[in-house]
Design a protein around this motif. Sequence first.
Motif, PDB file in Angstrom:
ATOM      1  N   GLY A 122       0.782  -1.233   0.000  1.00 11.68           N
ATOM      2  CA  GLY A 122       0.000   0.000   0.000  1.00 11.68           C
ATOM      3  C   GLY A 122       0.804   1.268   0.000  1.00 11.68           C
ATOM      4  N   ARG A 123       2.155   1.160  -0.065  1.00  9.76           N
ATOM      5  CA  ARG A 123       2.984   2.355  -0.064  1.00  9.76           C
ATOM      6  C   ARG A 123       3.987   2.279  -1.195  1.00  9.76           C
ATOM      7  N   ASP A 124       4.169   3.417  -1.867  1.00 15.70           N
ATOM      8  CA  ASP A 124       5.156   3.519  -2.933  1.00 15.70           C
ATOM      9  C   ASP A 124       6.532   3.835  -2.360  1.00 15.70           C
ATOM     10  N   PRO A 125       7.596   3.489  -3.095  1.00 17.49           N
ATOM     11  CA  PRO A 125       8.941   3.887  -2.672  1.00 17.49           C
ATOM     12  C   PRO A 125       9.049   5.414  -2.588  1.00 17.49           C
ATOM     13  N   SER A 126       9.996   5.870  -1.826  1.00 20.23           N
ATOM     14  CA  SER A 126      10.157   7.308  -1.610  1.00 20.23           C
ATOM     15  C   SER A 126      10.455   8.051  -2.900  1.00 20.23           C
ATOM     16  N   ASP A 127       9.873   9.249  -3.026  1.00 21.23           N
ATOM     17  CA  ASP A 127      10.241  10.154  -4.119  1.00 21.23           C
ATOM     18  C   ASP A 127      10.549  11.552  -3.579  1.00 21.23           C
ATOM     19  N   LEU A 128      10.661  11.665  -2.237  1.00 23.46           N
ATOM     20  CA  LEU A 128      10.925  12.957  -1.607  1.00 23.46           C
ATOM     21  C   LEU A 128      11.840  12.741  -0.399  1.00 23.46           C
ATOM     22  N   VAL A 129      13.025  13.354  -0.452  1.00 19.29           N
ATOM     23  CA  VAL A 129      14.016  13.204   0.620  1.00 19.29           C
ATOM     24  C   VAL A 129      14.504  14.596   1.027  1.00 19.29           C
ATOM     25  N   VAL A 130      14.537  14.848   2.320  1.00 22.36           N
ATOM     26  CA  VAL A 130      15.074  16.108   2.830  1.00 22.36           C
ATOM     27  C   VAL A 130      16.193  15.806   3.819  1.00 22.36           C
ATOM     28  N   PHE A 131      17.332  16.462   3.603  1.00 22.01           N
ATOM     29  CA  PHE A 131      18.425  16.401   4.576  1.00 22.01           C
ATOM     30  C   PHE A 131      18.395  17.687   5.377  1.00 22.01           C
ATOM     31  N   ASN A 132      18.076  17.567   6.658  1.00 20.21           N
ATOM     32  CA  ASN A 132      17.868  18.742   7.508  1.00 20.21           C
ATOM     33  C   ASN A 132      18.770  18.734   8.743  1.00 20.21           C
ATOM     34  N   ALA A 133      19.744  17.816   8.776  1.00 23.37           N
ATOM     35  CA  ALA A 133      20.612  17.719   9.949  1.00 23.37           C
ATOM     36  C   ALA A 133      21.603  18.874   9.995  1.00 23.37           C
ATOM     37  N   GLY A 134      21.974  19.269  11.186  1.00 19.70           N
ATOM     38  CA  GLY A 134      22.951  20.343  11.332  1.00 19.70           C
ATOM     39  C   GLY A 134      23.151  20.694  12.792  1.00 19.70           C
ATOM     40  N   ASN A 135      24.273  21.321  13.088  1.00 21.45           N
ATOM     41  CA  ASN A 135      24.535  21.811  14.441  1.00 21.45           C
ATOM     42  C   ASN A 135      25.168  23.191  14.308  1.00 21.45           C
TER      43      ASN A 135
END
Length: 246
Positions: A82-95
Motif C-alpha cells: 500500500g505504499r510507494d517507494p520514496s520520491d521525496l528526501v530532505v536532509f535537515n541535519a545540522g549543528n
Amino acid sequence: MATPTAVVVGVGAERGLGAALCRHFAREGYHVLVAGRTAEKIEAVARGLKDLGLSAKAVLTDATVEADVVRLFDEAMSPGFGRDPSDLVVFNAGNNRQLDFRELSAEQFEDFWRVGCFAGFLVGREAARRLVPLGRGTLIFTGASASLRGKPGYAQFAAAKAGLRMISQSMAREYGPLGLHVAHVVVDGGIDGERLLKNRPEAKAARGEDGLLGIEAIAESYWHLHKQRRSAWTQELDLRPFKESF
C-alpha cells in the motif's frame, strides 16, 4: 492508490523545522519516515502525526553513520503493502554554535563537518543510488547563511554548510538531467522554533511580528520545490524574514 513515501533526516523537537516538514508532507498524503538520532524526539513527532490521523514512522538514524543511512533508505524504497517507494528526501541535519576559533578543537571541527556535510554526502549518495534509476524524485538540502559566508565564531559551521552546498550543486548538475531534482535552501535568519526560543528567548520580541522564519512557512516552500515542473526547477532558494538584512 498507493501512498507515496517521504524521508526527513534530521528531525528534532516537535516545534522545529524537521517536524514541520514531516507534518506538511503527511498532510499532503505522504507516509513520512521521521529520521533523527534522538529516539524520544522522533517518536514524539511520529506519535503526534498519528494522533492527527496521518501516516508516519520514527526511524532512529544517526546520519553520520553509513549503515544507519543505508538501512533508512532500504526501508524508504521498500515500504510495504500500500505504499510507494520514496520520491521525496530532505536532509535537515545540522549543528550550530558560536566558538572562538582559537579554542576550537580538532574534534569539534570534525563533528561539525560530520553532521553538516559528511552526513549530507551519505544521504545524497543513497538518494541518488535509489532514485536516479527510477528517473524521478526530489532531494532537498537545508542550508544557512553560513553556506555563503563565514562569520566570526562560526568557521566550523560555515565550512560544513559550504561543503554541503557544493554537494548539492554537483549532484544537481549530474543528476538533474536524469530526472532527480536536487535543491538547496538557504535559510537566512532566526527560525521561530524550539532551539532559538530556548537559547535566546528574547529574540522573538526583539524581532517583532514575522521577524523570525516561521517553520510552517519554510515547509510550504520545500513542498513547492517538490511540486515544481521539471521545465522550471529551482536549484537554490533563499528564504528570510521580510525585515532580515542581507
